[in-house]
Design a protein around this motif. Structure first.
Motif, PDB file in Angstrom:
ATOM      1  N   THR A  23       0.822  -1.215   0.000  1.00  0.00           N
ATOM      2  CA  THR A  23       0.000   0.000   0.000  1.00  0.00           C
ATOM      3  C   THR A  23       0.852   1.259   0.000  1.00  0.00           C
ATOM      4  OG1 THR A  23      -0.159   0.034   2.432  1.00  0.00           O
ATOM      5  CG2 THR A  23      -1.868  -1.180   1.234  1.00  0.00           C
ATOM      6  N   ALA A  49      -2.147  -2.224   7.111  1.00  0.00           N
ATOM      7  CA  ALA A  49      -3.035  -1.309   6.387  1.00  0.00           C
ATOM      8  C   ALA A  49      -4.476  -1.425   6.885  1.00  0.00           C
ATOM      9  CB  ALA A  49      -2.989  -1.596   4.896  1.00  0.00           C
ATOM     10  N   GLN A  53      -8.007   1.151   3.043  1.00  0.00           N
ATOM     11  CA  GLN A  53      -6.740   1.477   2.397  1.00  0.00           C
ATOM     12  C   GLN A  53      -6.226   0.271   1.610  1.00  0.00           C
ATOM     13  OE1 GLN A  53      -3.510   1.991   5.139  1.00  0.00           O
ATOM     14  NE2 GLN A  53      -2.256   3.165   3.702  1.00  0.00           N
ATOM     15  N   PHE A  54      -6.331  -0.921   2.208  1.00  0.00           N
ATOM     16  CA  PHE A  54      -5.886  -2.158   1.573  1.00  0.00           C
ATOM     17  C   PHE A  54      -6.660  -2.398   0.279  1.00  0.00           C
ATOM     18  CE2 PHE A  54      -5.606  -6.599   0.665  1.00  0.00           C
ATOM     19  CZ  PHE A  54      -4.412  -7.047   1.190  1.00  0.00           C
ATOM     20  N   ALA A  57      -5.803   0.204  -2.531  1.00  0.00           N
ATOM     21  CA  ALA A  57      -4.456  -0.025  -3.066  1.00  0.00           C
ATOM     22  C   ALA A  57      -4.402  -1.316  -3.879  1.00  0.00           C
ATOM     23  CB  ALA A  57      -3.440  -0.065  -1.930  1.00  0.00           C
TER      24      ALA A  57
END
Length: 215
Positions: A23, A49, A53-54, A57
């Motif tokens: 990420t 993460a 967010q994970f 990304a």
């Protein structure tokens, strides 16, 4: 995106890049460069993460990776719900993985693997229908300081226990150690620092590809 189905597991790539911390932009770019140099399997992992967010990304990077190499295998660890939404092969730890649950969600044709740390876990993964396993750590590694490595003898036993299920050796893997892993039955190797922090990534990928016959 479509799940990459590989009915014949012997066709599974033998070199796996573990994109730990993917990420972070610099590690994502490193993964892209490795694929340009010939890596055929990238495993996305970032335990630190946030879930949102994970997922973001993973979506962005997996798209970029496949733009570089359309036949690239991208697997995801350990977010089952993200794997389902992005139609990516799923991977989790045998210590907390529900392989039956994952199979029920992702379907019979999805590629599902898990990380194992003992021969017992390898046997359990085989019984529960895993398509492949990572096994380790085989050699001493900075990511497991003070923890005894499993070693080549245990890797050999794990490969025998796995039967036809491919075993990917992980942990302290360098290009010089690949041959010894293959000789005891490993299908291939998973690599973090030997690629992610290599001073010359092109040469590093080339050394692994050469010994694994994936040039």
């Amino acid at each position: 995106m479509v799940v990459l189905v590989i009915p014949d597991m012997s066709n599974l790539p033998r070199l796996v890049l573990i994109a730990d911390g993917f990420t972070q932009p610099e590690w994502g770019q490193r993964s892209l460069q490795a694929v340009r140099y010939g890596v055929k399997w990238v495993h996305l992992r970032d335990h630190g993460a946030r879930p949102d967010q994970f997922e973001l990304a993973a979506k962005l990077l997996s798209t970029k990776l496949r733009d570089v190499s359309p036949r690239l295998k991208v697997s995801i660890n350990p977010h089952l719900e993200v794997a389902d939404r992005l139609h990516l092969p799923f991977h989790a730890s045998m210590r907390n993985a529900g392989l039956t649950k994952a199979r029920g969600i992702l379907g019979p044709d999805a590629l599902i693997g898990c990380s194992t740390h003992s021969v017992h876990e390898v046997a359990k993964a085989a019984r529960e229908g895993a398509d492949y396993v990572f096994f380790g750590h085989v050699f001493p590694t900075r990511s497991h300081p003070g923890e005894e490595p499993r070693g080549l003898d245990e890797l050999k036993t794990a490969c025998l226990e796995a039967g036809k299920m491919p075993v990917i050796a992980i942990g302290g893997i360098t290009a010089d150690r690949v041959k010894s892993c293959l000789e005891v039955g490993a299908h291939g190797v998973a690599v973090i620092s030997s690629l992610m922090t290599a001073p010359n990534l092109f040469e590093a990928v080339g050394r692994f590809a050469h010994v694994l016959h994936e040039l």
